[in-house]
Design an enzyme around this catalytic site. Structure first.
Site, PDB file in Angstrom:
ATOM      1  CG  HIS A   1     -17.510  89.846  61.521  1.00 50.69           C
ATOM      2  ND1 HIS A   1     -17.508  90.688  60.528  1.00 50.69           N
ATOM      3  CD2 HIS A   1     -18.774  89.029  61.072  1.00 50.69           C
ATOM      4  CE1 HIS A   1     -18.379  90.715  59.659  1.00 50.69           C
ATOM      5  NE2 HIS A   1     -18.917  89.579  59.729  1.00 50.69           N
TER       6      HIS A   1
ATOM      7  CD  GLU B   1     -15.952  87.735  59.021  1.00 54.34           C
ATOM      8  OE1 GLU B   1     -16.805  86.550  59.631  1.00 54.34           O
ATOM      9  OE2 GLU B   1     -16.658  88.349  57.886  1.00 54.34           O
TER      10      GLU B   1
END
Ligand code: TA6
Length: 317
Positions: free
Chosen positions: A170, A274
């Site tokens: 992330h 991500e």
């Protein structure tokens, strides 16, 4: 230089915020990376000029078990929310250990600035996700300042059971101004729009730009994605392997105001891109291992994904 001193130059174990254990990786040209053992989370990646390339909120908690807002949180064993598991799983909320028995490096690498971490489930974890695994994370700072993350997840169930998971790095990139950011490499792809009940659409534009909240899972993307920060004349290049999808997220003003661990105006200086595996979850039988890698670099801004050779750009006047 003696190997001990050399080792200290490349890899330093120390205490970070709130006394949390941290590892600092340094390269001889001046680039550096910081990794907290809490969450196995990269929280800093600086270039040779000492410029920070990742976003970490000024209001980030460095108080377990809440995840640190920024850097590169690891989403495992799930991305987003399904059933009883917490949002993005629990790997980012756990204390990892330095791996005493890391997998061997490929022979041809001269990387010296790296750390191997490992996460295994506690008995508590097994109650909420009834599987046993070894999650090995290698964080490497390359001689040229590139940042590589390699995850190896092995099913160590002794009950013969397979398990299925989704995954994301992330990553929060630091940008000068989100309204000056362009993403290349995701054009014409299908995506699931988390702001529209995960409905499937096809990206129309020739590059992705930002005027409002975005929360999209692009499916089966190319291995290389470019994030251009126009104002700073900097392009991030994300290369990924074993992670077919890419999530793009910016909360924008309203969502940012509603999040306690991000400043009201900070959304202007971050973009999450991500490397992920979301659409097609990964299933491992006992003994099987999955590997997912991402490699981040920051090059001069005139480089676009696939259009210009970064080396030519670097050599140009
Ligand atoms: O990656 C995008 C996303 O799934 C968004 O929906 C938003 O929830 C973001 O992750 C942050 O999630 P977190 O649990 O870290 O607050």
């Amino acid at each position: 230089m003696s190997t001990d001193k050399e080792k200290l130059l490349y890899v330093e174990h120390c205490k970070g915020l709130n006394g949390l254990e941290k590892v600092v990786l340094r390269e001889v040209r001046g680039s550096s990376v910081e990794v907290y053992l809490f969450g196995g989370q990269v929280t800093s990646w600086k270039n040779e000029y000492g410029e920070e390339l990742l976003f970490v909120s000024s209001k980030a908690n460095f108080k377990p078990p809440k995840a640190i807002r920024g850097g590169i949180p690891i989403c495992f064993p799930q991305f987003a929310t399904h059933g009883s598991l917490e949002q993005h799983g629990f790997a980012r909320n756990r204390h990892w250990s330095v791996d005493p028995d890391p997998p061997p490096f490929p022979k041809n690498t001269s990387n010296k600035a790296f750390i191997d971490l490992i996460l295994r489930p506690s008995e508590e974890d097994v109650k909420i996700w009834p599987h046993r695994y070894e999650f090995r994370l290698r964080v490497t700072l390359g001689p040229g300042g590139d940042l590589m993350l390699t995850s190896r997840i092995r099913n160590t169930n002794s009950d013969g059971k397979s398990f299925t998971f989704t995954f994301a790095y992330h990553t929060y990139f630091y940008v000068s101004d989100i309204s000056e950011v362009r993403i290349e490499g995701l054009e014409t792809l299908d995506y699931l729009d988390n702001l529209k009940d995960k409905e499937r659409f096809t990206e129309q534009g020739d590059a992705i730009t930002f005027e409002s909240e975005v929360d999209k899972v692009y499916l089966s993307t190319p291995t290389k994605i470019a994030i251009l920060d126009h104002e700073r004349k900097r392009t991030f290049v994300l290369r990924k392997d074993g992670l077919p999808d890419a999530v793009v997220w910016n909360p924008w003003d309203k969502k940012a105001k509603a999040m306690p661990d991000i400043g009201d105006e900070e959304y202007k200086h971050m973009i999450c891109v991500e490397a992920a595996c979301v659409e097609k979850p990964i299933t491992l039988k006992p003994g099987e291992e999955w590997r997912g890698r991402q490699e981040l670099s920051a090059v001069p801004s005139s480089y676009c994904s696939g259009q210009l050779d970064p080396l030519k750009v670097m050599q140009s006047s």
